[in-house]
Design a protein around this motif. Structure first.
Motif, PDB file in Angstrom:
ATOM      1  N   SER A  24      60.394  -3.717 -58.212  1.00 11.70           N
ATOM      2  CA  SER A  24      59.927  -3.141 -57.139  1.00 11.70           C
ATOM      3  C   SER A  24      61.209  -2.964 -56.095  1.00 11.70           C
ATOM      4  O   SER A  24      61.793  -4.096 -55.945  1.00 11.70           O
ATOM      5  CB  SER A  24      58.692  -3.622 -56.624  1.00 11.70           C
ATOM      6  N   PRO A  25      61.262  -1.986 -55.326  1.00 10.81           N
ATOM      7  CA  PRO A  25      62.130  -2.012 -54.227  1.00 10.81           C
ATOM      8  C   PRO A  25      61.882  -2.981 -53.075  1.00 10.81           C
ATOM      9  O   PRO A  25      60.769  -3.300 -52.863  1.00 10.81           O
ATOM     10  CB  PRO A  25      61.945  -0.539 -53.715  1.00 10.81           C
ATOM     11  N   VAL A  26      63.081  -3.694 -52.482  1.00 12.05           N
ATOM     12  CA  VAL A  26      62.720  -4.598 -51.302  1.00 12.05           C
ATOM     13  C   VAL A  26      63.579  -4.154 -50.285  1.00 12.05           C
ATOM     14  O   VAL A  26      64.403  -3.302 -50.437  1.00 12.05           O
ATOM     15  CB  VAL A  26      63.072  -6.151 -51.851  1.00 12.05           C
ATOM     16  N   LYS A  27      63.164  -4.430 -49.205  1.00 12.20           N
ATOM     17  CA  LYS A  27      63.652  -4.381 -47.740  1.00 12.20           C
ATOM     18  C   LYS A  27      64.279  -5.748 -47.650  1.00 12.20           C
ATOM     19  O   LYS A  27      63.742  -6.570 -47.362  1.00 12.20           O
ATOM     20  CB  LYS A  27      62.793  -3.856 -46.612  1.00 12.20           C
ATOM     21  N   LEU A  28      65.463  -5.622 -47.295  1.00 15.01           N
ATOM     22  CA  LEU A  28      66.355  -7.062 -47.183  1.00 15.01           C
ATOM     23  C   LEU A  28      66.628  -7.126 -45.619  1.00 15.01           C
ATOM     24  O   LEU A  28      67.179  -6.213 -45.153  1.00 15.01           O
ATOM     25  CB  LEU A  28      67.460  -6.966 -48.056  1.00 15.01           C
ATOM     26  N   VAL A  29      66.802  -8.291 -45.301  1.00 12.98           N
ATOM     27  CA  VAL A  29      67.259  -8.736 -43.861  1.00 12.98           C
ATOM     28  C   VAL A  29      68.269  -9.884 -44.258  1.00 12.98           C
ATOM     29  O   VAL A  29      67.844 -10.813 -44.746  1.00 12.98           O
ATOM     30  CB  VAL A  29      66.343  -9.497 -43.108  1.00 12.98           C
ATOM     31  N   LEU A  30      69.585  -9.536 -43.771  1.00 13.09           N
ATOM     32  CA  LEU A  30      70.564 -10.528 -43.988  1.00 13.09           C
ATOM     33  C   LEU A  30      71.073 -10.952 -42.566  1.00 13.09           C
ATOM     34  O   LEU A  30      71.189 -10.379 -41.776  1.00 13.09           O
ATOM     35  CB  LEU A  30      71.708  -9.853 -44.935  1.00 13.09           C
ATOM     36  N   ILE A  31      71.147 -12.369 -42.539  1.00 13.71           N
ATOM     37  CA  ILE A  31      71.518 -13.001 -41.355  1.00 13.71           C
ATOM     38  C   ILE A  31      72.850 -13.764 -41.601  1.00 13.71           C
ATOM     39  O   ILE A  31      72.814 -14.518 -42.458  1.00 13.71           O
ATOM     40  CB  ILE A  31      70.189 -13.778 -40.639  1.00 13.71           C
ATOM     41  N   ALA A  32      73.678 -13.506 -40.669  1.00 11.85           N
ATOM     42  CA  ALA A  32      75.046 -14.136 -40.999  1.00 11.85           C
ATOM     43  C   ALA A  32      75.713 -14.654 -39.610  1.00 11.85           C
ATOM     44  O   ALA A  32      75.440 -13.904 -38.500  1.00 11.85           O
ATOM     45  CB  ALA A  32      76.068 -13.366 -41.636  1.00 11.85           C
ATOM     46  N   GLY A  33      76.382 -15.802 -39.569  1.00 12.95           N
ATOM     47  CA  GLY A  33      77.293 -16.031 -38.445  1.00 12.95           C
ATOM     48  C   GLY A  33      78.765 -16.217 -38.840  1.00 12.95           C
ATOM     49  O   GLY A  33      78.722 -17.276 -39.617  1.00 12.95           O
ATOM     50  N   GLY A  34      79.643 -16.090 -38.126  1.00 14.07           N
ATOM     51  CA  GLY A  34      80.941 -16.275 -38.282  1.00 14.07           C
ATOM     52  C   GLY A  34      81.354 -15.943 -40.053  1.00 14.07           C
ATOM     53  O   GLY A  34      81.089 -14.899 -40.257  1.00 14.07           O
ATOM     54  N   VAL A  35      81.925 -17.001 -40.555  1.00 16.24           N
ATOM     55  CA  VAL A  35      82.635 -16.636 -41.802  1.00 16.24           C
ATOM     56  C   VAL A  35      81.427 -16.819 -42.714  1.00 16.24           C
ATOM     57  O   VAL A  35      81.732 -16.362 -43.943  1.00 16.24           O
ATOM     58  CB  VAL A  35      83.577 -17.842 -42.103  1.00 16.24           C
ATOM     59  N   GLY A  36      80.268 -17.057 -42.511  1.00 13.11           N
ATOM     60  CA  GLY A  36      79.280 -17.038 -43.089  1.00 13.11           C
ATOM     61  C   GLY A  36      78.856 -15.534 -43.643  1.00 13.11           C
ATOM     62  O   GLY A  36      77.861 -15.197 -44.709  1.00 13.11           O
ATOM     63  N   ILE A  37      79.561 -14.840 -43.294  1.00 15.10           N
ATOM     64  CA  ILE A  37      79.250 -13.387 -43.734  1.00 15.10           C
ATOM     65  C   ILE A  37      79.795 -12.959 -45.073  1.00 15.10           C
ATOM     66  O   ILE A  37      79.421 -12.271 -45.740  1.00 15.10           O
ATOM     67  CB  ILE A  37      80.017 -12.203 -42.715  1.00 15.10           C
TER      68      ILE A  37
END
Length: 119
Positions: A24-37
């Motif tokens: 099933s398709p999902v909606k993603l939320v990605l959260i990053a800080g600094g080099v965590g990208i």
């Protein structure tokens, strides 16, 4: 999400996004800080590939939308910012990003302004 929506959150460790045909398709939320990208940028590129396949021959998986929230002290510390802007332009409404800047004292470039919150 709406009130009482179920979400899955994962912090740290080894992680990836590898949907299979028929998932099933999902909606993603990605959260990053600094080099965590770094690992999230890899996921973002994979998502762009999936969206690209949808426009072409198709691979059997219908990709949902993705929203990236990315924080850094200054815009100069936003890794991959030009690549992220290019992905947003290539897939409008499907890939979006909100940059959050915490210690910027100088003017933010015009290209980033619509996508930046914070100081």
């Amino acid at each position: 999400c709406t009130l009482d929506s179920e979400v899955a959150v994962r912090v740290g460790g080894d992680f990836f996004f590898d949907p299979q045909p028929g998932d099933s398709p999902v909606k993603l939320v990605l959260i990053a800080g600094g080099v965590g990208i770094n690992p999230l940028f890899s996921i973002l590129l994979h998502i762009a590939d999936l969206h690209g396949y949808q426009g072409g021959k198709g691979n059997g998986y219908k990709m949902g939308t993705v929203k990236l929230y990315y924080s850094a002290k200054k815009t100069s510390e936003l890794l991959f910012k030009k690549n992220i802007l290019a992905l947003m332009n290539a897939f409008p409404g499907k890939i979006t990003c909100q940059f959050h800047i915490t210690q910027q004292r100088s003017q933010i470039c015009k290209e980033l302004q619509p996508h930046v919150t914070g100081k």
